[in-house]
Design a protein around this motif. Structure first.
Motif, PDB file in Angstrom:
ATOM      1  N   ARG A 210       0.835  -1.199   0.000  1.00 11.90           N
ATOM      2  CA  ARG A 210       0.000   0.000   0.000  1.00 11.90           C
ATOM      3  C   ARG A 210       0.865   1.243   0.000  1.00 11.90           C
ATOM      4  O   ARG A 210       1.764   1.391   0.841  1.00 11.90           O
ATOM      5  CB  ARG A 210      -0.905  -0.013   1.248  1.00 11.90           C
ATOM      6  CG  ARG A 210      -1.858   1.162   1.405  1.00 11.90           C
ATOM      7  CD  ARG A 210      -2.509   1.087   2.796  1.00 11.90           C
ATOM      8  NE  ARG A 210      -3.519   2.097   3.038  1.00 11.90           N
ATOM      9  CZ  ARG A 210      -3.269   3.359   3.377  1.00 11.90           C
ATOM     10  NH1 ARG A 210      -2.027   3.787   3.472  1.00 11.90           N
ATOM     11  NH2 ARG A 210      -4.267   4.192   3.620  1.00 11.90           N
ATOM     12  N   HIS A 212       1.250   5.571   0.077  1.00 14.44           N
ATOM     13  CA  HIS A 212       0.603   6.658   0.813  1.00 14.44           C
ATOM     14  C   HIS A 212      -0.243   7.521  -0.115  1.00 14.44           C
ATOM     15  O   HIS A 212      -0.098   7.493  -1.339  1.00 14.44           O
ATOM     16  CB  HIS A 212       1.659   7.525   1.511  1.00 14.44           C
ATOM     17  CG  HIS A 212       2.566   8.258   0.566  1.00 14.44           C
ATOM     18  ND1 HIS A 212       2.275   9.499   0.059  1.00 14.44           N
ATOM     19  CD2 HIS A 212       3.766   7.918   0.014  1.00 14.44           C
ATOM     20  CE1 HIS A 212       3.238   9.897  -0.738  1.00 14.44           C
ATOM     21  NE2 HIS A 212       4.165   8.954  -0.795  1.00 14.44           N
ATOM     22  N   ASP A 213      -1.139   8.278   0.464  1.00 14.61           N
ATOM     23  CA  ASP A 213      -1.960   9.256  -0.260  1.00 14.61           C
ATOM     24  C   ASP A 213      -2.607   8.640  -1.494  1.00 14.61           C
ATOM     25  O   ASP A 213      -2.464   9.138  -2.605  1.00 14.61           O
ATOM     26  CB  ASP A 213      -1.122  10.475  -0.661  1.00 14.61           C
ATOM     27  CG  ASP A 213      -0.639  11.262   0.530  1.00 14.61           C
ATOM     28  OD1 ASP A 213      -1.490  11.873   1.201  1.00 14.61           O
ATOM     29  OD2 ASP A 213       0.577  11.260   0.803  1.00 14.61           O
ATOM     30  N   TYR A 214      -3.316   7.551  -1.281  1.00 11.37           N
ATOM     31  CA  TYR A 214      -3.951   6.824  -2.382  1.00 11.37           C
ATOM     32  C   TYR A 214      -4.685   7.788  -3.326  1.00 11.37           C
ATOM     33  O   TYR A 214      -5.409   8.664  -2.871  1.00 11.37           O
ATOM     34  CB  TYR A 214      -4.961   5.818  -1.812  1.00 11.37           C
ATOM     35  CG  TYR A 214      -5.648   4.997  -2.867  1.00 11.37           C
ATOM     36  CD1 TYR A 214      -5.058   3.844  -3.340  1.00 11.37           C
ATOM     37  CD2 TYR A 214      -6.875   5.391  -3.387  1.00 11.37           C
ATOM     38  CE1 TYR A 214      -5.687   3.077  -4.317  1.00 11.37           C
ATOM     39  CE2 TYR A 214      -7.510   4.643  -4.360  1.00 11.37           C
ATOM     40  CZ  TYR A 214      -6.906   3.482  -4.817  1.00 11.37           C
ATOM     41  OH  TYR A 214      -7.516   2.731  -5.793  1.00 11.37           O
ATOM     42  N   THR A 221       3.302   2.345   2.927  1.00  9.66           N
ATOM     43  CA  THR A 221       2.880   2.431   4.313  1.00  9.66           C
ATOM     44  C   THR A 221       2.872   1.004   4.882  1.00  9.66           C
ATOM     45  O   THR A 221       3.141   0.046   4.169  1.00  9.66           O
ATOM     46  CB  THR A 221       1.485   3.060   4.429  1.00  9.66           C
ATOM     47  OG1 THR A 221       0.563   2.292   3.637  1.00  9.66           O
ATOM     48  CG2 THR A 221       1.506   4.495   3.922  1.00  9.66           C
ATOM     49  N   GLU A 244      -6.337  -1.077   8.565  1.00 11.86           N
ATOM     50  CA  GLU A 244      -5.881   0.303   8.409  1.00 11.86           C
ATOM     51  C   GLU A 244      -5.253   0.881   9.677  1.00 11.86           C
ATOM     52  O   GLU A 244      -5.173   2.094   9.849  1.00 11.86           O
ATOM     53  CB  GLU A 244      -7.024   1.213   7.936  1.00 11.86           C
ATOM     54  CG  GLU A 244      -7.550   0.862   6.570  1.00 11.86           C
ATOM     55  CD  GLU A 244      -6.474   0.920   5.490  1.00 11.86           C
ATOM     56  OE1 GLU A 244      -5.691   1.888   5.492  1.00 11.86           O
ATOM     57  OE2 GLU A 244      -6.424  -0.012   4.667  1.00 11.86           O
ATOM     58  N   GLU A 267      -1.966   4.857   7.190  1.00 16.82           N
ATOM     59  CA  GLU A 267      -1.595   6.018   6.382  1.00 16.82           C
ATOM     60  C   GLU A 267      -0.532   6.864   7.079  1.00 16.82           C
ATOM     61  O   GLU A 267       0.404   7.369   6.445  1.00 16.82           O
ATOM     62  CB  GLU A 267      -2.820   6.872   6.065  1.00 16.82           C
ATOM     63  CG  GLU A 267      -2.536   8.142   5.291  1.00 16.82           C
ATOM     64  CD  GLU A 267      -1.995   7.895   3.886  1.00 16.82           C
ATOM     65  OE1 GLU A 267      -1.282   8.774   3.373  1.00 16.82           O
ATOM     66  OE2 GLU A 267      -2.274   6.822   3.314  1.00 16.82           O
ATOM     67  N   ASP A 268      -0.634   7.008   8.390  1.00 17.49           N
ATOM     68  CA  ASP A 268       0.288   7.875   9.113  1.00 17.49           C
ATOM     69  C   ASP A 268       1.668   7.263   9.317  1.00 17.49           C
ATOM     70  O   ASP A 268       2.580   7.939   9.820  1.00 17.49           O
ATOM     71  CB  ASP A 268      -0.306   8.283  10.463  1.00 17.49           C
ATOM     72  CG  ASP A 268      -1.243   9.476  10.344  1.00 17.49           C
ATOM     73  OD1 ASP A 268      -1.233  10.133   9.286  1.00 17.49           O
ATOM     74  OD2 ASP A 268      -1.989   9.740  11.304  1.00 17.49           O
ATOM     75  N   TRP A 270       3.477   6.802   6.963  1.00 14.64           N
ATOM     76  CA  TRP A 270       4.213   7.633   6.007  1.00 14.64           C
ATOM     77  C   TRP A 270       4.620   8.952   6.668  1.00 14.64           C
ATOM     78  O   TRP A 270       5.803   9.306   6.698  1.00 14.64           O
ATOM     79  CB  TRP A 270       3.359   7.884   4.774  1.00 14.64           C
ATOM     80  CG  TRP A 270       3.766   9.027   3.902  1.00 14.64           C
ATOM     81  CD1 TRP A 270       3.067  10.173   3.670  1.00 14.64           C
ATOM     82  CD2 TRP A 270       4.968   9.152   3.113  1.00 14.64           C
ATOM     83  NE1 TRP A 270       3.745  11.005   2.805  1.00 14.64           N
ATOM     84  CE2 TRP A 270       4.921  10.409   2.440  1.00 14.64           C
ATOM     85  CE3 TRP A 270       6.080   8.336   2.914  1.00 14.64           C
ATOM     86  CZ2 TRP A 270       5.938  10.857   1.597  1.00 14.64           C
ATOM     87  CZ3 TRP A 270       7.094   8.784   2.066  1.00 14.64           C
ATOM     88  CH2 TRP A 270       7.012  10.021   1.424  1.00 14.64           C
TER      89      TRP A 270
END
Length: 648
Positions: A210, A212-214, A221, A244, A267-268, A270
């Protein structure tokens, strides 16, 4: 051995991967893929004549030192005194008389385990190999250690060593524990229970690759869960998991009833490792009941990336709050924190009166610094990004440590001189200067070594925010001219072998794909119209190497003829491949790959992008893939420069 001289070598292109949305093109040829081969690593008994230097770029701490102080930060001193080299991830033995730690004292990038007395004396090797050996945890009786190793297969697994017999066991290697090898499959940060019967660790097994910032980001990430397993390898179970979310760095309470960890969104992970994003990223320190995995308690609140929790008592946890503001070591009971920047991985003595921690510095390595060599035939040395050797025996680089200026060096990586300086006028996003997202990137020499083509502007995941241009400049910095104009984001050029054409990529909201510029005719033509990027002409000019995106965070390497025919796919692994480079004679391709996944928890890294990645080599047809690095850092962009002679 007397000093060796470097041989004039042909062109090799260093590419850094960017992102795009695309589908697999019709009519492509997929070669038969082969299993990656092992690294050719040296031992102290080997006597191998060196062929030359492999320059490469490493993104990781410039230094890391262990310190010990009182719990309030007073009486600070280096744990190993004058014997400090490059150490991290310390762990105290239960009797408090000795400390185990990771050190790269046998070579920059070669992580091995050592121990020393608590006063810093009597340093001795505990686990040594060319693999990553890291994150040690000591059994309560002091007879065994658990640690992370990439030995025997390159995936990060938890191993146990019996300190009395020397026996090594892969604790997480059993089939029912291992996840899908095509997906993330790392086992990290082991922690021994107080009664010695259990080991907790984090793992990303069976999660997805995965970015970041999809759907923009190339860099991965990480989704982590906490697991527990018997010290005998039995009774494996998942303790804490949620889609997630990333739960990492487990620590047992002294009574063995609870396990603490940090909790951060996937996500974080990243933002937690990007210095320009960490101030807007948040995690918390939490714990659960060991028996049930329930009774989830958050021990912290508010902003800040909180990591590396350690139980000091059943009611008190120490941890690190990292970021530009109020960085330091904190306590959940409100005790006075140690406000100190760049401190990581604290551990406390059994009575809580003293703390040991690492102090890291992210000053970039100077060009030419020696690195650990996994290939016995080549000396490894650090160099800045996009190195390329000319027919006049000069190396050009993007000097990322100086906001991405173009710099020319002698063939040994010395005597730098700037030929293009990046300024606020070079980009429409001057606020990004110094972040690595703006600069003069991917320089490429003309065949006669007189001209350099390059790109300047805003790139990577910020490429939609501003334009970028392809430029040309003479090797002495004169004759600057534009190749592309306007508001498109054009970049990452490469000269053809005859010097008559330049291939580059365009990537913005309106246009994507590869373009070829004919210098004599001053004409541009379309080569591809998919999300292809970072093209490079082969040394003989017959093929163009580039990276293509197949899905979010899935990138592969291709070659194509300059007329747009004979598309060949070279890599197929879903983890992502990039940073591709031709060898001097065009028979090999080198690149940075992610097949074996994370070597540590993503949120623990600092000031980095991909945070891991190993350099690979294959034949130009995609066969004989093998790694030539095995570090826990981000390694990429190799340039092989053979010696002129083999003087002894």
């Amino acid at each position: 051995m007397r000093r060796k001289t470097l041989l004039l070598a042909c062109t090799a292109l260093a590419l850094i991967t960017q992102q795009a949305c695309t589908t697999i093109a019709d009519g492509e040829t997929l070669p038969v893929t082969d299993a990656p081969q092992a690294i050719a690593s040296s031992t102290t008994e080997d006597v191998v004549e060196k062929k030359g230097v492999m320059f490469m770029n490493r993104i990781g701490p410039g230094s890391s030192e262990l310190y010990i102080s009182n719990a309030d930060g007073t009486n600070e001193r280096k744990l190993l005194g004058e014997n400090t080299v490059f150490e991290y991830s310390a762990e105290l033995a239960s009797d408090g008389t000795s400390v185990y730690f990771t050190s790269e004292r046998n070579g920059d990038g070669n992580s091995e385990l050592f121990k020393a007395n608590i006063d810093g004396s009597n340093i001795e090797e505990v686990v040594s190999s060319s693999s990553v050996e890291d994150a040690v945890s000591i059994s309560p009786d002091g007879k065994k250690i658990a640690f992370v190793s990439t030995r025997e297969g390159y995936f990060s697994n938890v191993w146990i060593k019996d300190l009395e017999t020397g026996e090594l066991t892969n604790l997480t290697g059993a089939e029912h524990i291992q996840g899908d090898p095509m997906l993330p499959n790392s086992f990290l940060r082991p922690s021994w229970s107080p009664d010695g019967k259990w080991i907790a660790f984090s793992s990303d097994r069976n999660t997805n690759w995965r970015g970041h910032d999809y759907p923009i980001g190339w860099e991965h990430t990480q989704e982590l869960s906490i697991y527990v397993i018997g010290a005998d390898g039995q009774n494996f179970r998942r303790l804490v998991s949620k889609p997630e979310m990333s739960y990492g760095s487990p620590s047992w309470s002294p009574d063995g009833k609870r396990i603490s960890f940090y909790a951060i969104t996937t996500e974080d992970t990243w933002g937690a490792r990007r210095y320009n994003l960490v101030q807007d990223t948040t995690s918390q320190i939490a714990s659960v009941d060991v028996e049930t995995g329930r009774d989830y308690i958050e021990h912290t609140s508010g902003k800040g990336v909180k990591i590396s929790p350690v139980y000091i008592s059943n009611d008190k946890i120490g941890y690190v709050n990292k970021g530009p503001e109020n960085e330091g070591i904190y306590y959940t009971d409100g005790s006075t924190p140690i406000l100190k920047k760049n401190v990581r991985e604290p551990i406390w003595t059994q009575d809580g009166s003293q703390v040991i921690y690492e102090q890291v510095d992210h000053t970039r390595r100077p060009d030419g610094v020696d690195l650990y060599s996994w290939d016995p035939e080549w000396e490894y040395k650090h160099i800045d990004v996009f190195p390329l050797l000319s027919s006049q025996d000069e190396i050009v680089i993007s000097d990322k440590k100086n906001i991405g200026n173009l710099v020319v060096l002698d063939r040994d990586g010395k005597n730098p001189r700037t030929i293009y300086e990046v300024t606020k006028e070079s980009t429409k996003t001057p606020y990004l200067l110094g972040t690595g997202l703006v600069g003069a990137y991917q320089p490429s020499w003309s065949r006669d070594g007189e001209w350099v083509t390059f790109c300047v502007g805003t790139f990577f995941y910020k490429r939609y925010d501003a334009p970028a241009r392809v430029m040309m400049v003479r090797r002495d910095g004169t004759g600057l001219r534009e190749v592309t104009h306007g508001e498109e984001n054009a970049g990452f050029p490469s000269f053809s072998a005859d010097g008559k054409e330049i291939v580059y990529r365009v990537w913005d909201k309106e246009n994507i794909g590869l373009r070829i510029y004919n210098i004599e005719k001053d004409e541009h033509r379309v080569l591809t119209e998919t999300g292809d990027n970072l093209p490079a002409y082969s040394p003989d000019g017959t093929r163009i190497l580039f990276t293509r995106r197949h899905g979010h965070a899935d990138y592969d390497l291709y070659t194509i003829k300059p007329d747009g025919t004979d598309l060949v796919r070279l890599t197929t692994h879903p983890s992502g491949d990039g940073h591709a480079v031709w060898s001097n004679d065009g028979s090999k391709i080198m690149w940075s790959g992610s097949v074996y996944g994370f070597r540590d928890e993503a949120a623990l890294y600092d000031d980095t992008f991909q945070q891991y990645g190993q350099i690979w080599v294959m034949n130009a047809d995609g066969s004989n893939k093998h790694m030539v690095t095995d570090s826990k850092w981000e390694d990429s962009m190799p340039l092989y420069v053979p010696y002129l002679d083999q003087e002894k």
